[in-house]
Design an enzyme around this catalytic site. Structure first.
Site, PDB file in Angstrom:
ATOM      1  N   LYS A 125       1.922  -3.166   7.121  1.00  0.00           N
ATOM      2  CA  LYS A 125       2.013  -3.029   6.001  1.00  0.00           C
ATOM      3  C   LYS A 125       3.738  -2.411   5.804  1.00  0.00           C
ATOM      4  CE  LYS A 125       0.134  -4.365   2.815  1.00  0.00           C
ATOM      5  NZ  LYS A 125       0.072  -6.086   2.400  1.00  0.00           N
ATOM      6  N   THR A 149       1.061  -1.294  -0.136  1.00  0.00           N
ATOM      7  CA  THR A 149       0.219   0.092  -0.606  1.00  0.00           C
ATOM      8  C   THR A 149       1.050   1.053   0.133  1.00  0.00           C
ATOM      9  OG1 THR A 149      -1.451   1.287   1.465  1.00  0.00           O
ATOM     10  CG2 THR A 149      -0.189  -0.175   2.400  1.00  0.00           C
ATOM     11  N   ASP A 150       0.277   2.572   0.023  1.00  0.00           N
ATOM     12  CA  ASP A 150       1.530   3.782  -0.244  1.00  0.00           C
ATOM     13  C   ASP A 150       1.356   3.567   0.646  1.00  0.00           C
ATOM     14  OD1 ASP A 150      -1.401   4.137  -0.107  1.00  0.00           O
ATOM     15  OD2 ASP A 150      -2.102   6.389  -1.600  1.00  0.00           O
ATOM     16  N   GLU A 151       0.029   3.341   1.900  1.00  0.00           N
ATOM     17  CA  GLU A 151      -0.016   4.049   3.295  1.00  0.00           C
ATOM     18  C   GLU A 151       1.274   4.298   4.216  1.00  0.00           C
ATOM     19  OE1 GLU A 151      -3.208   3.674   5.588  1.00  0.00           O
ATOM     20  OE2 GLU A 151      -4.979   3.051   3.651  1.00  0.00           O
ATOM     21  N   TYR A 155      -1.998  -0.260  10.904  1.00  0.00           N
ATOM     22  CA  TYR A 155      -1.917  -0.863   9.105  1.00  0.00           C
ATOM     23  C   TYR A 155      -1.595  -0.697   9.060  1.00  0.00           C
ATOM     24  CZ  TYR A 155      -3.090  -1.555   4.866  1.00  0.00           C
ATOM     25  OH  TYR A 155      -2.754  -1.563   3.893  1.00  0.00           O
TER      26      TYR A 155
HETATM   27  P1  TYD Z   1     -10.965   4.314   3.638  1.00  0.00           P
HETATM   28  O1  TYD Z   1     -11.835   3.614   3.230  1.00  0.00           O
HETATM   29  O2  TYD Z   1     -11.028   3.552   5.000  1.00  0.00           O
HETATM   30  O3  TYD Z   1      -9.534   3.622   3.658  1.00  0.00           O
HETATM   31  P2  TYD Z   1      -8.209   4.511   3.997  1.00  0.00           P
HETATM   32  O4  TYD Z   1      -8.015   4.923   5.380  1.00  0.00           O
HETATM   33  O5  TYD Z   1      -7.356   3.576   3.632  1.00  0.00           O
HETATM   34  O6  TYD Z   1      -7.620   5.829   2.670  1.00  0.00           O
HETATM   35  O7  TYD Z   1     -11.324   6.259   3.624  1.00  0.00           O
HETATM   36  C1  TYD Z   1     -11.032   6.880   2.486  1.00  0.00           C
HETATM   37  C2  TYD Z   1     -10.901   8.292   3.715  1.00  0.00           C
HETATM   38  O8  TYD Z   1     -12.029   8.229   3.478  1.00  0.00           O
HETATM   39  C3  TYD Z   1     -10.086   8.171   4.278  1.00  0.00           C
HETATM   40  O9  TYD Z   1      -9.532   9.306   4.638  1.00  0.00           O
HETATM   41  C4  TYD Z   1     -10.829   8.329   5.768  1.00  0.00           C
HETATM   42  C5  TYD Z   1     -12.788   8.806   4.648  1.00  0.00           C
HETATM   43  N1  TYD Z   1     -13.473   7.561   5.777  1.00  0.00           N
HETATM   44  C6  TYD Z   1     -14.382   9.020   5.933  1.00  0.00           C
HETATM   45  O10 TYD Z   1     -14.709  10.331   5.725  1.00  0.00           O
HETATM   46  N2  TYD Z   1     -15.760   8.461   6.624  1.00  0.00           N
HETATM   47  C7  TYD Z   1     -15.555   7.302   6.621  1.00  0.00           C
HETATM   48  O11 TYD Z   1     -17.014   6.036   7.186  1.00  0.00           O
HETATM   49  C8  TYD Z   1     -15.101   5.283   6.247  1.00  0.00           C
HETATM   50  C9  TYD Z   1     -14.662   3.895   7.088  1.00  0.00           C
HETATM   51  C10 TYD Z   1     -13.402   6.590   5.733  1.00  0.00           C
END
Ligand code: TYD
Length: 329
Positions: A135, A105-107, A131
């Site tokens: 990774k 992942t890019d994270e 997380y």
């Molecule tokens: P997510 O799909 O959990 O991926 P990641 O955290 O790995 O990027 O979330 C994408 C973005 O959306 C992240 O900035 C968190 C935000 N988010 C919300 O604002 N509300 C939510 O209910 C969720 C699940 C994520």
């Protein structure tokens, strides 16, 4: 052959399109089970291992980090260690052809400011969530197995995936389903966090490309060239849902948006510089974000049975746990 533990986000029915041809086998099992992994390698004699198995939801890694260490760190160790033993017993030609492709992942690169240049393969690792740290740890193990043992590894670091079959805990499918059902749309913080969105089929094509032509020992960043703020994404989903399901008394869906308490340690921006895979392997994303999102909304509208089958009691417990106590901002 898929080895999959089929935990909460896994679903054997997702593979129904390739069932029955006799060319695919699903084995339900754990990558942490060294004996099982060793026996599958011995009996199936694969030419490559593509390692997708991971816990991947950041919010869950904040609530239960231990599972991320077990699956992502210990699981990667078992899989690569058993693979190394299997690989070292192959003949010279098979050993040279073999690949272990690690999907990451890019994270692992941490977070960017608005003006920072995008993550490239040499950006220093700076994981911020349990997380991302799990990774990053697995990426380091994979790198070490190449440098120490010569195992022919490849690593890919992708941006946020979206598309059909995604478990509805992630932003896009969660918002599509809530919008369809007239439920509140919980946007964390100010909604200005930025992600780069990669359509799942573009990601699959990139993985296949790296597997076929990637240079052994290299890492490749895979991005969708689609940076969007969360609020833009959720608003676009609202507009698409209004279009496909008009006149149900709740439109316009954007009125369902609620700003709620932020995720702790929430990374502000991810952006991928995918120029290496474009230049070296001639891959590029085929999907535009708007067209990919439209296909995704359509898929969730058309697959109500799938949606109902994955929203089990455990899923509802998670939704309560993650959202019930998030105060509105
Ligand atoms: P997510 O799909 O959990 O991926 P990641 O955290 O790995 O990027 O979330 C994408 C973005 O959306 C992240 O900035 C968190 C935000 N988010 C919300 O604002 N509300 C939510 O209910 C969720 C699940 C994520």
């Amino acid at each position: 052959m898929n080895l999959d533990l089929l935990t909460y986000a896994g679903n054997a029915a997702n593979l129904s399109a390739i069932e029955g041809g006799g060319r695919h086998e699903l084995v339900r099992g754990d990558i942490c089970d060294a004996e099982l992994v060793a026996s599958l390698l011995r009996t199936r004699q694969p030419r490559a291992v593509v390692h997708f198995a991971a816990e991947s939801h950041v919010d869950r890694s904040i609530v239960s980090p231990g599972e991320f260490i077990r699956t992502n760190v210990q699981g990667t160790f078992v899989l690569i260690e058993e693979t190394r033993k299997y690989w070292s017993g192959l003949g010279d030609a098979e050993r040279a052809r073999f690949r272990f492709l690690h999907v990451s992942t890019d994270e692992v690169y941490g977070t960017l400011g608005p003006e920072d240049t995008a993550f490239c393969e040499t950006t220093a690792y700076a994981p911020n969530s349990p997380y991302a740290a799990s990774k990053a740890s697995s990426d380091h193990l994979v790198r070490a197995y190449h440098h120490t043992f010569g195992l022919p590894v490849l690593t890919t670091n992708c941006s946020n995936n979206y598309g059909p079959f995604q478990f509805p805990e992630k932003l896009i499918p969660l918002m599509i389903l809530n919008a369809l059902e007239g439920k509140p749309l919980p946007v964390y913080g100010d909604g200005k966090n930025v992600r780069d969105w990669l359509f799942v089929e573009d990601h699959c094509a990139a993985i296949r490309t790296v597997l076929e032509r990637g240079r052994v020992g290299e890492t490749y960043n895979i991005g969708g060239n689609s940076e969007r703020a969360n609020l833009e994404v959720v608003t676009a989903i609202c507009n698409l849902v209004d279009e496909v399901r008009p006149g149900t008394g709740v439109a316009p869906r954007r009125e369902l948006i609620r700003f709620v308490e932020d995720r702790p340690g929430h990374d502000r921006r991810y952006a991928i510089d995918a120029s290496k895979i474009m230049r070296e392997l001639d891959w590029r994303p085929a999907e535009q974000f708007e067209s990919g999102l439209r296909k995704t909304v359509r898929w969730y509208v058309d697959n109500v049975d799938w949606v109902n089958s994955v929203r089990t009691g455990a899923y509802r417990d998670w939704i309560t746990r993650n959202y019930a106590e998030r105060t509105a901002l």
